[in-house]
Write an enzyme that holds these catalytic residues in place. Structure first.
Site, PDB file in Angstrom:
ATOM      1  N   SER A  79       0.807  -1.225   0.000  1.00 40.49           N
ATOM      2  CA  SER A  79       0.000   0.000   0.000  1.00 40.49           C
ATOM      3  C   SER A  79       0.839   1.273   0.000  1.00 40.49           C
ATOM      4  O   SER A  79       0.389   2.313  -0.477  1.00 40.49           O
ATOM      5  CB  SER A  79      -0.937   0.014   1.218  1.00 40.49           C
ATOM      6  OG  SER A  79      -0.183  -0.062   2.419  1.00 40.49           O
TER       7      SER A  79
ATOM      8  N   GLY B 161      -1.890  -4.193   0.898  1.00 39.03           N
ATOM      9  CA  GLY B 161      -2.021  -5.402   1.700  1.00 39.03           C
ATOM     10  C   GLY B 161      -1.098  -6.533   1.294  1.00 39.03           C
ATOM     11  O   GLY B 161      -1.093  -7.589   1.936  1.00 39.03           O
TER      12      GLY B 161
ATOM     13  N   ASN C 126       3.755  -5.614   5.735  1.00 37.91           N
ATOM     14  CA  ASN C 126       2.542  -6.368   6.080  1.00 37.91           C
ATOM     15  C   ASN C 126       2.863  -7.718   6.715  1.00 37.91           C
ATOM     16  O   ASN C 126       2.082  -8.233   7.513  1.00 37.91           O
ATOM     17  CB  ASN C 126       1.661  -6.550   4.849  1.00 37.91           C
ATOM     18  CG  ASN C 126       0.978  -5.254   4.445  1.00 37.91           C
ATOM     19  OD1 ASN C 126       0.453  -4.537   5.285  1.00 37.91           O
ATOM     20  ND2 ASN C 126       1.012  -4.937   3.156  1.00 37.91           N
TER      21      ASN C 126
ATOM     22  N   ASP D 140      -4.763   7.304   9.674  1.00 36.41           N
ATOM     23  CA  ASP D 140      -4.356   6.028  10.282  1.00 36.41           C
ATOM     24  C   ASP D 140      -2.933   6.070  10.841  1.00 36.41           C
ATOM     25  O   ASP D 140      -2.500   5.149  11.538  1.00 36.41           O
ATOM     26  CB  ASP D 140      -4.507   4.873   9.284  1.00 36.41           C
ATOM     27  CG  ASP D 140      -3.635   5.025   8.038  1.00 36.41           C
ATOM     28  OD1 ASP D 140      -2.748   5.900   8.009  1.00 36.41           O
ATOM     29  OD2 ASP D 140      -3.843   4.247   7.080  1.00 36.41           O
TER      30      ASP D 140
ATOM     31  N   HIS E  71      -0.166   5.471   6.516  1.00 39.37           N
ATOM     32  CA  HIS E  71      -0.030   5.741   5.081  1.00 39.37           C
ATOM     33  C   HIS E  71       0.217   7.228   4.828  1.00 39.37           C
ATOM     34  O   HIS E  71      -0.515   8.068   5.341  1.00 39.37           O
ATOM     35  CB  HIS E  71      -1.293   5.271   4.345  1.00 39.37           C
ATOM     36  CG  HIS E  71      -1.497   3.795   4.426  1.00 39.37           C
ATOM     37  ND1 HIS E  71      -2.335   3.216   5.358  1.00 39.37           N
ATOM     38  CD2 HIS E  71      -0.947   2.794   3.712  1.00 39.37           C
ATOM     39  CE1 HIS E  71      -2.299   1.898   5.205  1.00 39.37           C
ATOM     40  NE2 HIS E  71      -1.465   1.619   4.221  1.00 39.37           N
TER      41      HIS E  71
END
Length: 206
Positions: free
Chosen positions: A23, A60, A89, A170, A173
């Site tokens: 991502s 992801g 991840n 978040d 990112h």
């Protein structure tokens, strides 16, 4: 400053540069075309340089996922360079570091066997994972780079990591505005490690 290559890096032949990532490269939460690989692609085009960028990052994705889809990518794109930006991840999902390292070595080995060059883009894990794991995660990338001879960009988000405003809500990112500095960070590394001409692009596209 950079890790894992001789000072006189051979210049990269013209062709496509594939970004195999998650991502952080796919542009999660960003407008279409805003992610750093697209910024890099635009700069290369504007400077009339003989490289294109294929953003094959998937939000992801894990090192295992990247490894599974690499053969098809190599066949379809026949790149001269693959930038491997995977592993974060794996950590978030609690994968063993040894497994992640093995996958990254396999990916880089497969890229090199195809005749392309590989660059490894490292990540840092948030401090709440604990100092030991954080250190081991960082060391894993250096070890993979040492084992494979792939140049290492130690931390993709180094230019913005300490600026809370450079991240989406978040806290993970980066924002649209942060993509320019990230792209310039990558471009500086491509210049040092792969002989691409210098590109000034931090201010583009804000």
């Amino acid at each position: 400053l950079w890790v894992g290559f001789a000072q006189a890096a051979p210049t990269l032949p013209p062709g496509s540069i594939v970004v195999l990532g998650d991502s952080l490269s796919a542009g999660y939460g960003l407008p279409s075309g805003a992610a750093w690989p697209q910024r890099l692609a635009t700069a290369l085009h504007q400077h009339k340089l003989p490289w294109t960028v294929v953003n094959a990052a998937i939000s992801g994705d894990t090192s295992a996922g990247g490894r599974a889809r690499l053969a098809a990518l190599l066949a379809a794109e026949q790149p001269v360079l693959v930038l491997v930006e995977l592993g974060a991840n794996d950590a978030l999902r609690g994968q063993p570091l040894a497994t992640t390292g093995d996958n990254l070595r396999a990916i880089i080995g497969q890229v090199q066997a195809s005749g392309a060059r590989a660059g490894l883009i490292g990540m840092e894990i948030p401090p709440n994972f604990g100092p030991v794991y954080t250190r081991q995660f960082r060391t894993m990338y250096r070890q993979v780079a040492d084992d494979t001879g792939a140049p290492l960009l130690p931390f993709l988000l180094a230019p913005i990591a300490t600026d809370p405003t450079a991240f989406q809500e978040d806290g993970i990112h980066p924002t649209t505005a942060a993509q320019g500095p990230i792209a310039e960070h990558v471009a500086d590394w491509l210049n040092a490690a792969f002989g691409l001409p210098p590109l000034a692009l931090a201010s583009t596209g804000h």
